[in-house]
Write a protein that holds these residues in place. Structure first.
Motif, PDB file in Angstrom:
ATOM      1  N   THR A  53       9.679   6.146   2.430  1.00 35.41           N
ATOM      2  CA  THR A  53       9.394   7.108   1.361  1.00 35.41           C
ATOM      3  C   THR A  53       7.914   7.454   1.375  1.00 35.41           C
ATOM      4  O   THR A  53       7.071   6.563   1.511  1.00 35.41           O
ATOM      5  CB  THR A  53       9.740   6.483  -0.014  1.00 35.41           C
ATOM      6  OG1 THR A  53      11.072   5.955   0.030  1.00 35.41           O
ATOM      7  CG2 THR A  53       9.644   7.512  -1.131  1.00 35.41           C
ATOM      8  N   LEU A  54       7.616   8.739   1.239  1.00 38.75           N
ATOM      9  CA  LEU A  54       6.217   9.179   1.151  1.00 38.75           C
ATOM     10  C   LEU A  54       5.946   9.697  -0.251  1.00 38.75           C
ATOM     11  O   LEU A  54       6.809  10.350  -0.855  1.00 38.75           O
ATOM     12  CB  LEU A  54       5.941  10.311   2.149  1.00 38.75           C
ATOM     13  CG  LEU A  54       6.226  10.051   3.627  1.00 38.75           C
ATOM     14  CD1 LEU A  54       6.013  11.340   4.428  1.00 38.75           C
ATOM     15  CD2 LEU A  54       5.320   8.942   4.158  1.00 38.75           C
ATOM     16  N   PHE A  55       4.756   9.429  -0.743  1.00 37.84           N
ATOM     17  CA  PHE A  55       4.347   9.985  -2.031  1.00 37.84           C
ATOM     18  C   PHE A  55       3.440  11.172  -1.751  1.00 37.84           C
ATOM     19  O   PHE A  55       2.571  11.115  -0.878  1.00 37.84           O
ATOM     20  CB  PHE A  55       3.642   8.926  -2.871  1.00 37.84           C
ATOM     21  CG  PHE A  55       4.486   7.699  -3.071  1.00 37.84           C
ATOM     22  CD1 PHE A  55       5.834   7.827  -3.406  1.00 37.84           C
ATOM     23  CD2 PHE A  55       3.962   6.431  -2.903  1.00 37.84           C
ATOM     24  CE1 PHE A  55       6.642   6.713  -3.580  1.00 37.84           C
ATOM     25  CE2 PHE A  55       4.765   5.301  -3.066  1.00 37.84           C
ATOM     26  CZ  PHE A  55       6.108   5.447  -3.409  1.00 37.84           C
TER      27      PHE A  55
ATOM     28  N   VAL B 113       7.763  13.117  -4.435  1.00 40.61           N
ATOM     29  CA  VAL B 113       8.226  12.052  -3.537  1.00 40.61           C
ATOM     30  C   VAL B 113       9.115  12.697  -2.490  1.00 40.61           C
ATOM     31  O   VAL B 113       9.882  13.622  -2.793  1.00 40.61           O
ATOM     32  CB  VAL B 113       9.044  11.002  -4.327  1.00 40.61           C
ATOM     33  CG1 VAL B 113       9.790  10.083  -3.384  1.00 40.61           C
ATOM     34  CG2 VAL B 113       8.148  10.194  -5.247  1.00 40.61           C
ATOM     35  N   VAL B 114       9.001  12.239  -1.259  1.00 39.46           N
ATOM     36  CA  VAL B 114       9.902  12.737  -0.221  1.00 39.46           C
ATOM     37  C   VAL B 114      10.487  11.537   0.531  1.00 39.46           C
ATOM     38  O   VAL B 114       9.769  10.608   0.911  1.00 39.46           O
ATOM     39  CB  VAL B 114       9.189  13.783   0.676  1.00 39.46           C
ATOM     40  CG1 VAL B 114       8.126  13.168   1.547  1.00 39.46           C
ATOM     41  CG2 VAL B 114      10.181  14.551   1.516  1.00 39.46           C
ATOM     42  N   SER B 115      11.811  11.536   0.653  1.00 38.08           N
ATOM     43  CA  SER B 115      12.507  10.398   1.272  1.00 38.08           C
ATOM     44  C   SER B 115      12.845  10.736   2.726  1.00 38.08           C
ATOM     45  O   SER B 115      12.761  11.892   3.151  1.00 38.08           O
ATOM     46  CB  SER B 115      13.794  10.099   0.514  1.00 38.08           C
ATOM     47  OG  SER B 115      14.755  11.095   0.782  1.00 38.08           O
ATOM     48  N   ARG B 116      13.282   9.711   3.457  1.00 38.04           N
ATOM     49  CA  ARG B 116      13.593   9.966   4.878  1.00 38.04           C
ATOM     50  C   ARG B 116      14.757  10.949   5.020  1.00 38.04           C
ATOM     51  O   ARG B 116      14.759  11.774   5.921  1.00 38.04           O
ATOM     52  CB  ARG B 116      13.822   8.668   5.623  1.00 38.04           C
ATOM     53  CG  ARG B 116      15.062   7.905   5.305  1.00 38.04           C
ATOM     54  CD  ARG B 116      15.030   6.549   5.956  1.00 38.04           C
ATOM     55  NE  ARG B 116      14.663   5.539   4.981  1.00 38.04           N
ATOM     56  CZ  ARG B 116      14.337   4.289   5.289  1.00 38.04           C
ATOM     57  NH1 ARG B 116      14.293   3.909   6.535  1.00 38.04           N
ATOM     58  NH2 ARG B 116      14.048   3.438   4.354  1.00 38.04           N
ATOM     59  N   LYS B 117      15.726  10.900   4.070  1.00 36.34           N
ATOM     60  CA  LYS B 117      16.844  11.849   4.191  1.00 36.34           C
ATOM     61  C   LYS B 117      16.448  13.265   3.796  1.00 36.34           C
ATOM     62  O   LYS B 117      17.001  14.222   4.320  1.00 36.34           O
ATOM     63  CB  LYS B 117      18.051  11.353   3.381  1.00 36.34           C
ATOM     64  CG  LYS B 117      19.042  10.595   4.255  1.00 36.34           C
ATOM     65  CD  LYS B 117      20.290  10.205   3.502  1.00 36.34           C
ATOM     66  CE  LYS B 117      20.390   8.699   3.406  1.00 36.34           C
ATOM     67  NZ  LYS B 117      21.148   8.221   2.271  1.00 36.34           N
TER      68      LYS B 117
ATOM     69  N   LEU C   5       0.855  -1.194   0.000  1.00 36.18           N
ATOM     70  CA  LEU C   5       0.000   0.000   0.000  1.00 36.18           C
ATOM     71  C   LEU C   5       0.890   1.243   0.000  1.00 36.18           C
ATOM     72  O   LEU C   5       1.915   1.267   0.675  1.00 36.18           O
ATOM     73  CB  LEU C   5      -0.894   0.018   1.242  1.00 36.18           C
ATOM     74  CG  LEU C   5      -2.033  -0.997   1.276  1.00 36.18           C
ATOM     75  CD1 LEU C   5      -2.737  -0.935   2.622  1.00 36.18           C
ATOM     76  CD2 LEU C   5      -3.015  -0.736   0.138  1.00 36.18           C
ATOM     77  N   PRO C   6       0.517   2.275  -0.742  1.00 41.18           N
ATOM     78  CA  PRO C   6       1.333   3.498  -0.737  1.00 41.18           C
ATOM     79  C   PRO C   6       1.099   4.301   0.534  1.00 41.18           C
ATOM     80  O   PRO C   6       0.023   4.222   1.120  1.00 41.18           O
ATOM     81  CB  PRO C   6       0.802   4.260  -1.947  1.00 41.18           C
ATOM     82  CG  PRO C   6      -0.615   3.824  -2.077  1.00 41.18           C
ATOM     83  CD  PRO C   6      -0.672   2.395  -1.609  1.00 41.18           C
ATOM     84  N   VAL C   7       2.124   5.012   0.978  1.00 42.27           N
ATOM     85  CA  VAL C   7       1.933   5.945   2.086  1.00 42.27           C
ATOM     86  C   VAL C   7       1.956   7.338   1.469  1.00 42.27           C
ATOM     87  O   VAL C   7       2.950   7.757   0.882  1.00 42.27           O
ATOM     88  CB  VAL C   7       3.018   5.778   3.164  1.00 42.27           C
ATOM     89  CG1 VAL C   7       2.731   6.698   4.348  1.00 42.27           C
ATOM     90  CG2 VAL C   7       3.090   4.332   3.626  1.00 42.27           C
TER      91      VAL C   7
ATOM     92  N   GLU D 233      -2.401   8.462 -10.931  1.00 44.13           N
ATOM     93  CA  GLU D 233      -3.024   8.069  -9.671  1.00 44.13           C
ATOM     94  C   GLU D 233      -2.079   7.083  -8.978  1.00 44.13           C
ATOM     95  O   GLU D 233      -1.569   6.171  -9.625  1.00 44.13           O
ATOM     96  CB  GLU D 233      -4.343   7.381 -10.017  1.00 44.13           C
ATOM     97  CG  GLU D 233      -5.238   7.070  -8.876  1.00 44.13           C
ATOM     98  CD  GLU D 233      -6.425   6.224  -9.340  1.00 44.13           C
ATOM     99  OE1 GLU D 233      -7.055   5.618  -8.475  1.00 44.13           O
ATOM    100  OE2 GLU D 233      -6.682   6.171 -10.562  1.00 44.13           O
ATOM    101  N   VAL D 234      -1.846   7.294  -7.683  1.00 42.44           N
ATOM    102  CA  VAL D 234      -0.934   6.407  -6.943  1.00 42.44           C
ATOM    103  C   VAL D 234      -1.725   5.224  -6.382  1.00 42.44           C
ATOM    104  O   VAL D 234      -2.631   5.411  -5.571  1.00 42.44           O
ATOM    105  CB  VAL D 234      -0.240   7.159  -5.783  1.00 42.44           C
ATOM    106  CG1 VAL D 234       0.752   6.240  -5.072  1.00 42.44           C
ATOM    107  CG2 VAL D 234       0.470   8.410  -6.297  1.00 42.44           C
ATOM    108  N   ILE D 235      -1.371   4.014  -6.836  1.00 44.24           N
ATOM    109  CA  ILE D 235      -2.138   2.846  -6.381  1.00 44.24           C
ATOM    110  C   ILE D 235      -1.281   1.845  -5.594  1.00 44.24           C
ATOM    111  O   ILE D 235      -1.781   0.812  -5.167  1.00 44.24           O
ATOM    112  CB  ILE D 235      -2.821   2.132  -7.568  1.00 44.24           C
ATOM    113  CG1 ILE D 235      -1.782   1.723  -8.623  1.00 44.24           C
ATOM    114  CG2 ILE D 235      -3.884   3.015  -8.206  1.00 44.24           C
ATOM    115  CD1 ILE D 235      -2.381   0.848  -9.705  1.00 44.24           C
ATOM    116  N   GLY D 236      -0.009   2.170  -5.414  1.00 41.52           N
ATOM    117  CA  GLY D 236       0.828   1.242  -4.644  1.00 41.52           C
ATOM    118  C   GLY D 236       2.245   1.745  -4.498  1.00 41.52           C
ATOM    119  O   GLY D 236       2.576   2.865  -4.892  1.00 41.52           O
TER     120      GLY D 236
END
Ligand code: ADP
Length: 186
Positions: free
Chosen positions: A72-74, A85-89, A48-50, A155-158
């Motif tokens: 990673t967050l979308f 997209v935003v990464s933990r760093k 599932l995408p976050v 559309e983000v599906i995963g």
């Protein structure tokens, strides 16, 4: 068909021809396995995408990272389409600065479209894995293209991350993934 012959045919080692019988295909034992791995599709292994919205603060994005145990967050716009997209760093770097992370929207620090590397449900998992390595990133959004007059939306599906790929690798070793087990992966 005898099961041992069926297995060797499935591996790509034997070729079965009606009325002729079996002949050696000339391929190496690894060939059949590789061919089967290439048939694994993103849709069968995605998570599932976050997702957060562009207006979500950097602070709340960090919270989302912990709550959903993701790296990673979308980032989507108000219509729910992929914007970044935003990464933990990315988040860590911002949090180390003097900026008020409660006030700063995540859209300011994210990597933006059209520079986002994506995958689709039908793409092979191997191709997705190769994108992760080639672009030196941890995760890809799985998207469905939505045609639009100006430019297509996504559309983000995963989500496919290095964890999904590693799990497949481990399951292969455990014999849990039936890559030579018939038509299931076609
Ligand atoms: P980290 O930065 O935590 O090591 P990544 O290696 O995934 O995580 O990210 C490296 C950079 O690439 C970050 O700036 C991030 O915004 C960006 N990035 C991450 N995933 C993607 C993607 N799918 N497409 C484009 N850029 C990405």
């Amino acid at each position: 068909m005898r099961s041992d012959l069926a297995f060797l045919t499935q591996m790509g080692l034997l070729e079965a021809r009606p009325r002729v019988g079996y002949s050696y295909s000339g391929k190496t034992p690894a060939y059949g396995l590789i061919e089967q791995i290439m048939k694994l599709r993103v849709k069968d292994f995605k998570s599932l995408p976050v997702v957060v919205t562009e207006k979500t603060s950097v602070y709340d994005s960090i919270v989302a990272l912990f709550v959903h145990d993701a790296g990673t967050l979308f980032v989507v716009n108000e219509q729910g389409f992929l914007e970044g997209v935003v990464s933990r760093k990315d988040l860590l770097k911002t949090a180390m600065g003097k900026i008020d992370v409660n006030q700063l929207p995540v859209s300011v620090i994210m990597t933006r479209m059209p520079n986002i590397i994506t995958t689709t449900p039908e793409e092979s998992l191997w191709t997705a894995a190769r994108k992760l390595i080639t672009h030196e990133i941890d995760a890809l959004p799985v998207v469905r293209r939505v045609p639009d007059e100006k430019e297509d939306k996504f559309e983000v599906i995963g989500r496919v991350s290095k964890t999904n790929i590693t799990k497949v690798f481990v399951d292969l070793g455990l014999g849990k993934l039936d890559v030579l087990g018939g038509d299931d992966n076609k």
